[in-house]
Design a protein around this motif. Structure first.
Motif, short mmCIF file in Angstrom:
data_model
loop_
_atom_site.label_atom_id
_atom_site.label_comp_id
_atom_site.label_asym_id
_atom_site.label_seq_id
_atom_site.Cartn_x
_atom_site.Cartn_y
_atom_site.Cartn_z
N VAL A 171 0.86 -1.18 0.00
CA VAL A 171 0.00 0.00 0.00
C VAL A 171 0.89 1.23 0.00
CG1 VAL A 171 -1.71 1.31 1.30
CG2 VAL A 171 -1.88 -1.17 1.18
N TYR A 172 0.80 2.04 -1.06
CA TYR A 172 1.64 3.22 -1.18
C TYR A 172 0.76 4.46 -1.34
CZ TYR A 172 5.21 6.46 -2.92
OH TYR A 172 6.05 7.53 -3.08
N GLY A 173 0.97 5.44 -0.48
CA GLY A 173 0.29 6.73 -0.61
C GLY A 173 -1.21 6.69 -0.40
N ARG A 185 -20.00 -3.95 10.57
CA ARG A 185 -18.59 -3.78 10.87
C ARG A 185 -18.28 -2.57 11.73
NH1 ARG A 185 -19.14 -5.50 5.60
NH2 ARG A 185 -17.97 -7.38 5.03
N GLY A 186 -19.24 -1.68 11.90
CA GLY A 186 -18.95 -0.42 12.58
C GLY A 186 -18.35 0.57 11.60
N TRP A 187 -17.51 1.48 12.08
CA TRP A 187 -16.92 2.50 11.21
C TRP A 187 -15.90 1.88 10.26
CZ3 TRP A 187 -18.74 7.19 10.42
CH2 TRP A 187 -19.58 7.75 11.39
N VAL A 188 -15.97 2.32 9.01
CA VAL A 188 -15.08 1.83 7.95
C VAL A 188 -14.39 3.02 7.31
CG1 VAL A 188 -14.97 0.68 5.70
CG2 VAL A 188 -16.47 -0.23 7.50
N LEU A 189 -13.09 2.93 7.14
CA LEU A 189 -12.28 3.93 6.44
C LEU A 189 -12.02 3.43 5.02
CD1 LEU A 189 -10.32 6.50 6.63
CD2 LEU A 189 -8.53 4.81 7.10
N TYR A 190 -12.33 4.27 4.01
CA TYR A 190 -12.05 3.89 2.62
C TYR A 190 -11.15 4.95 1.99
CZ TYR A 190 -15.87 7.16 1.56
OH TYR A 190 -16.68 8.27 1.48
N TYR A 191 -10.42 4.58 0.93
CA TYR A 191 -9.38 5.45 0.39
C TYR A 191 -8.89 4.88 -0.94
CZ TYR A 191 -6.89 1.67 2.71
OH TYR A 191 -6.48 0.42 3.13
N HIS A 192 -8.09 5.69 -1.65
CA HIS A 192 -7.37 5.16 -2.80
C HIS A 192 -5.89 5.02 -2.44
CE1 HIS A 192 -5.55 9.06 -3.81
NE2 HIS A 192 -6.75 9.62 -3.83
N TYR A 193 -5.19 4.18 -3.16
CA TYR A 193 -3.76 3.99 -2.92
C TYR A 193 -3.14 3.41 -4.19
CZ TYR A 193 -4.59 -1.06 -2.44
OH TYR A 193 -4.93 -2.37 -2.67
N ALA A 194 -1.82 3.43 -4.24
CA ALA A 194 -1.10 2.79 -5.33
C ALA A 194 -0.48 1.49 -4.83
CB ALA A 194 -0.01 3.72 -5.87
N THR A 202 -1.80 7.49 -11.65
CA THR A 202 -3.14 7.72 -11.10
C THR A 202 -4.16 6.76 -11.71
OG1 THR A 202 -3.48 9.49 -12.70
CG2 THR A 202 -2.69 10.12 -10.51
N GLY A 203 -3.98 6.38 -12.97
CA GLY A 203 -4.91 5.47 -13.62
C GLY A 203 -4.83 4.05 -13.09
N GLU A 204 -3.80 3.76 -12.29
CA GLU A 204 -3.62 2.43 -11.72
C GLU A 204 -3.92 2.38 -10.23
OE1 GLU A 204 -0.06 0.50 -14.36
OE2 GLU A 204 0.44 2.32 -13.21
N TYR A 205 -4.41 3.49 -9.67
CA TYR A 205 -4.74 3.50 -8.24
C TYR A 205 -5.78 2.42 -7.92
CZ TYR A 205 -2.41 7.98 -7.26
OH TYR A 205 -1.50 8.98 -7.07
N GLN A 206 -5.69 1.92 -6.71
CA GLN A 206 -6.59 0.89 -6.21
C GLN A 206 -7.50 1.49 -5.13
OE1 GLN A 206 -6.29 -2.47 -7.58
NE2 GLN A 206 -5.20 -1.08 -8.97
N PHE A 207 -8.59 0.77 -4.85
CA PHE A 207 -9.53 1.15 -3.79
C PHE A 207 -9.28 0.26 -2.58
CE2 PHE A 207 -13.54 0.46 -1.54
CZ PHE A 207 -13.92 1.76 -1.26
N GLY A 208 -9.14 0.87 -1.41
CA GLY A 208 -8.93 0.09 -0.20
C GLY A 208 -9.89 0.49 0.91
N TRP A 209 -10.08 -0.41 1.84
CA TRP A 209 -10.88 -0.08 3.02
C TRP A 209 -10.40 -0.90 4.21
CZ3 TRP A 209 -13.90 -3.93 5.30
CH2 TRP A 209 -14.19 -5.05 4.51
#
Length: 221
Positions: A171-173, A185-194, A202-209
Motif C-alpha cells: 500500500v503506497y500513498g 462492521r462499525g466504522w469503515v475507512l475507505y481510500y485510494h492507494y497505489a 493515477t490510472g492504476e490507483y486501487q480502492f482500499g478499506w
C-alpha cells in the motif's frame, strides 16, 4: 452530491451540487456552482464534504494553500446568508500539502480526517520517502475549528495531525479518504492507494478499506 471542477495546481475552482431522487444514471439534476474560489484567493474550492454540526449544515473543503476550511449552508443548494469560510486545518511546512477534509461525529467528538503529503505523479516526480499521501486525524468537541491531534497539537496553528494510515507493504500513498458506519462492521475507512506491483500512475490507483478500531477515543486501523 457535491462535486468539484478544477485543474491540477489551480485555485480557479468551484464546488457544485447535483441531486437525484434515487441515485440512478440519468436521474441527476445539476444545480451548478455552489461557490467558487479564485486564483488569488485564500482557499481552493474542491474536496467537498457535508456535515451537520449541532443541527446546522456545513461544507468542509479545501486543498493545499491555506488548507481545510468550512462554510455554513442555508440548505443543500445555497450558502447561508453572509457565509464566510473558516480555516480549520493548516500545515505551515513545505507547500502546505493537506487536502480532502472529511468530518464525522462520534460520541461527543467531531473527527476531521484529511490527506497529508503529496499524491499525483509518483513516477515522473516521486516525493521523498514519507512525503507521499497518508491519512491523518484531529478531533474537536465543537467541530468548528478547535481541532487537535492525539498529542494535543492544534491542527490549525501547530501542524497537528495523528497518522491513521501511511504507506506499508504493498500500500503506497493512501489518501482521498472517507468514513461511513456499517451496520455489521462499525466504522469503515475507505481510500485510494497505489500498489507498486500494479503501477504508480493515477490510472492504476486501487480502492482500499479498513475496519476502524477505537482506542481511547481515537480511530486506528
Amino acid at each position: 452530491m457535491y462535486y468539484a471542477v478544477s485543474t491540477l495546481g489551480s485555485r480557479d475552482s468551484f464546488i457544485g451540487v447535483a441531486s437525484s431522487p434515487n441515485l440512478t444514471p440519468g436521474s441527476w439534476k445539476d444545480h451548478g456552482p455552489l461557490f467558487r474560489s479564485r486564483p488569488d484567493g485564500p482557499y481552493n474550492a474542491i474536496d467537498a464534504n457535508w456535515i451537520s454540526i449541532a443541527g446546522s449544515p456545513f461544507i468542509t473543503f479545501g486543498s493545499y494553500w491555506n488548507g481545510i476550511h468550512q462554510v455554513p449552508l442555508a440548505g443543500p443548494l445555497a450558502l447561508a446568508d453572509g457565509a464566510q469560510a473558516r480555516n480549520i486545518a493548516y500545515n505551515a511546512t513545505g507547500n502546505h500539502a493537506i487536502e480532502a477534509g472529511f468530518v464525522i461525529y462520534r460520541r461527543g467528538w467531531y473527527y476531521l480526517t484529511f490527506s497529508a503529503g503529496r499524491a499525483g505523479d509518483y513516477v515522473a516526480d516521486p516525493p521523498a520517502p514519507g512525503d507521499e499521501y497518508r491519512i491523518v486525524v484531529c478531533r474537536s468537541p465543537s467541530g468548528r475549528g478547535d481541532f487537535v491531534d492525539r498529542d494535543g497539537r492544534s491542527c490549525l496553528t501547530e501542524d497537528g495531525g495523528t497518522t491513521i494510515l501511511a504507506s506499508h507493504d504493498n500500500v503506497y500513498g493512501p489518501g482521498g479518504q472517507g468514513l461511513f458506519e456499517d451496520r455489521e462492521r462499525g466504522w469503515v475507512l475507505y481510500y485510494h492507494y497505489a500498489d507498486p506491483r500494479i503501477g504508480l500512475t493515477t490510472g492504476e490507483y486501487q480502492f482500499g478499506w479498513n475496519v476502524v478500531r477505537w482506542e481511547d477515543g481515537w480511530p486506528t486501523v
